[in-house]
Enzyme design. Structure first.
Site, mmCIF file in Angstrom:
data_model
loop_
_atom_site.group_PDB
_atom_site.id
_atom_site.type_symbol
_atom_site.label_atom_id
_atom_site.label_comp_id
_atom_site.label_asym_id
_atom_site.label_seq_id
_atom_site.Cartn_x
_atom_site.Cartn_y
_atom_site.Cartn_z
ATOM 1 C CB THR A 7 -1.083 0.101 1.191
ATOM 2 O OG1 THR A 7 -1.467 1.324 1.040
ATOM 3 C CG2 THR A 7 0.085 -0.077 2.281
ATOM 4 C CD GLU A 37 -9.262 -2.570 -12.267
ATOM 5 O OE1 GLU A 37 -10.902 -2.871 -12.169
ATOM 6 O OE2 GLU A 37 -8.568 -2.868 -13.122
ATOM 7 C CG ASP A 66 -9.105 -5.668 0.618
ATOM 8 O OD1 ASP A 66 -8.738 -4.123 0.120
ATOM 9 O OD2 ASP A 66 -10.183 -5.960 0.137
ATOM 10 C CG PHE A 147 -7.685 6.261 7.544
ATOM 11 C CD1 PHE A 147 -6.566 5.377 9.022
ATOM 12 C CD2 PHE A 147 -7.851 5.208 7.019
ATOM 13 C CE1 PHE A 147 -6.916 3.705 8.736
ATOM 14 C CE2 PHE A 147 -7.885 3.591 6.466
ATOM 15 C CZ PHE A 147 -6.938 3.166 8.108
ATOM 16 N N GLY A 148 -10.691 6.867 6.936
ATOM 17 C CA GLY A 148 -11.466 6.297 7.076
ATOM 18 C C GLY A 148 -12.872 6.320 7.400
ATOM 19 C CE LYS A 171 -8.000 2.814 13.672
ATOM 20 N NZ LYS A 171 -8.094 3.043 12.039
ATOM 21 N NE ARG A 177 -4.396 -1.417 8.401
ATOM 22 C CZ ARG A 177 -6.113 -0.860 8.772
ATOM 23 N NH1 ARG A 177 -6.071 -0.535 9.414
ATOM 24 N NH2 ARG A 177 -6.598 -0.462 7.499
HETATM 25 P P1 IMP Z 1 -9.066 -0.918 1.826
HETATM 26 O O1 IMP Z 1 -8.087 -2.218 2.349
HETATM 27 O O2 IMP Z 1 -7.915 0.065 1.293
HETATM 28 O O3 IMP Z 1 -9.539 -1.432 0.711
HETATM 29 O O4 IMP Z 1 -9.826 -0.190 2.470
HETATM 30 C C1 IMP Z 1 -11.073 -0.670 2.587
HETATM 31 C C2 IMP Z 1 -12.293 0.838 2.948
HETATM 32 O O5 IMP Z 1 -11.991 0.675 4.390
HETATM 33 C C3 IMP Z 1 -11.553 1.998 2.902
HETATM 34 O O6 IMP Z 1 -12.241 3.332 2.417
HETATM 35 C C4 IMP Z 1 -11.005 2.606 4.225
HETATM 36 O O7 IMP Z 1 -11.048 4.331 4.220
HETATM 37 C C5 IMP Z 1 -11.619 1.909 4.918
HETATM 38 N N1 IMP Z 1 -10.768 0.946 5.948
HETATM 39 C C6 IMP Z 1 -9.922 0.265 6.311
HETATM 40 N N2 IMP Z 1 -9.216 0.531 6.957
HETATM 41 C C7 IMP Z 1 -10.034 1.194 8.830
HETATM 42 C C8 IMP Z 1 -9.647 1.348 9.690
HETATM 43 O O8 IMP Z 1 -8.839 1.445 10.191
HETATM 44 N N3 IMP Z 1 -10.382 2.642 9.684
HETATM 45 C C9 IMP Z 1 -11.447 2.726 9.412
HETATM 46 N N4 IMP Z 1 -11.934 3.066 7.929
HETATM 47 C C10 IMP Z 1 -10.989 1.513 7.883
#
Ligand code: IMP
Length: 192
Positions: A7, A37, A66, A147-148, A171, A177
């Site tokens: 990443t 992708e 993921d 974030f997210g 957290k 995670r």
């Molecule tokens: P990906 O693993 O990058 O596909 O993450 C999927 C989605 O989940 C993304 O929109 C991230 O922002 C959200 N996301 C992933 N990890 C976290 C987290 O630890 N906290 C909040 N959102 C998360």
């Protein structure tokens, strides 16, 4: 052990570095290698795609994760599609807004965050670990950190705070995670 990060998302890099940085040497994703992708419909499938691509591009072992957010009353959505929930180029805020509007007036707000973490070696061997945490979706966003979906996810064992109201260490102590990468590190430690 050296692992190349699959990443380039600075939010994830910060968390993975805090979790693995003491036990392995982490290298940044090589410049010029774009995002892979995510065409699979499972977390492990997408995590594997990302790690395989970076292991092939770098010739070194690569680490990927993921993450999905599964909301009970939405039959597990957004799930593996959490990043694109509000559309292909959705921002974190767009996704949070869509989730809150889908849950408008809904009392049952139970949810689960789930992460699959994987290391893929250039010879194809892999180590996989999973971590999940139950919680619920807050009525309104709270907190400035993370974030997210962090401002709206309240883990069951976080004293009622959202992830965004916790320090990074707080957290990670309870998070999806944190659990996934601690399990991954334990398995890596057992490798010959
Ligand atoms: P990906 O693993 O990058 O596909 O993450 C999927 C989605 O989940 C993304 O929109 C991230 O922002 C959200 N996301 C992933 N990890 C976290 C987290 O630890 N906290 C909040 N959102 C998360």
């Amino acid at each position: 052990m050296r692992l190349v990060l699959a990443t380039a998302n600075p939010d994830k890099v910060r968390e993975i570095t805090a979790l693995l940085g003491d036990v392995v040497e982490l290298l940044a994703r090589p410049p010029g290698v774009g995002d892979v992708e995510e065409t699979e419909d499972t977390l492990v499938g997408n995590a594997r795609l990302k790690a395989q691509a970076i292991a092939a591009a770098s010739g070194e072992a690569a680490v990927a994760d993921d993450t999905g957010l599964e909301v009970d009353v939405l039959d597990g959505r957004p799930g593996v599609y959490a990043a694109r929930y509000a559309g292909e180029s959705a921002t974190y805020a767009d996704n949070v807004a869509k989730l809150l509007s889908e849950l408008d007036g809904v009392e049952d707000r139970k949810a689960r965050f789930r992460t699959v973490a994987i290391v893929v070696f250039p010879d194809g061997r892999e180590v996989v670990a999973e971590g999940s945490v139950r919680g619920f979706i807050a009525i309104d966003p709270r907190g400035e950190r993370g974030f997210g979906y962090d401002p709206v996810f309240v883990p069951v064992d976080g004293g009622g705070r959202t992830y965004a109201e916790m320090s990074l260490a707080e957290k990670q102590a309870v998070s999806h995670r944190g659990r996934a990468f601690r399990a991954l590190a334990a398995q890596l430690d057992q490798l010959p």
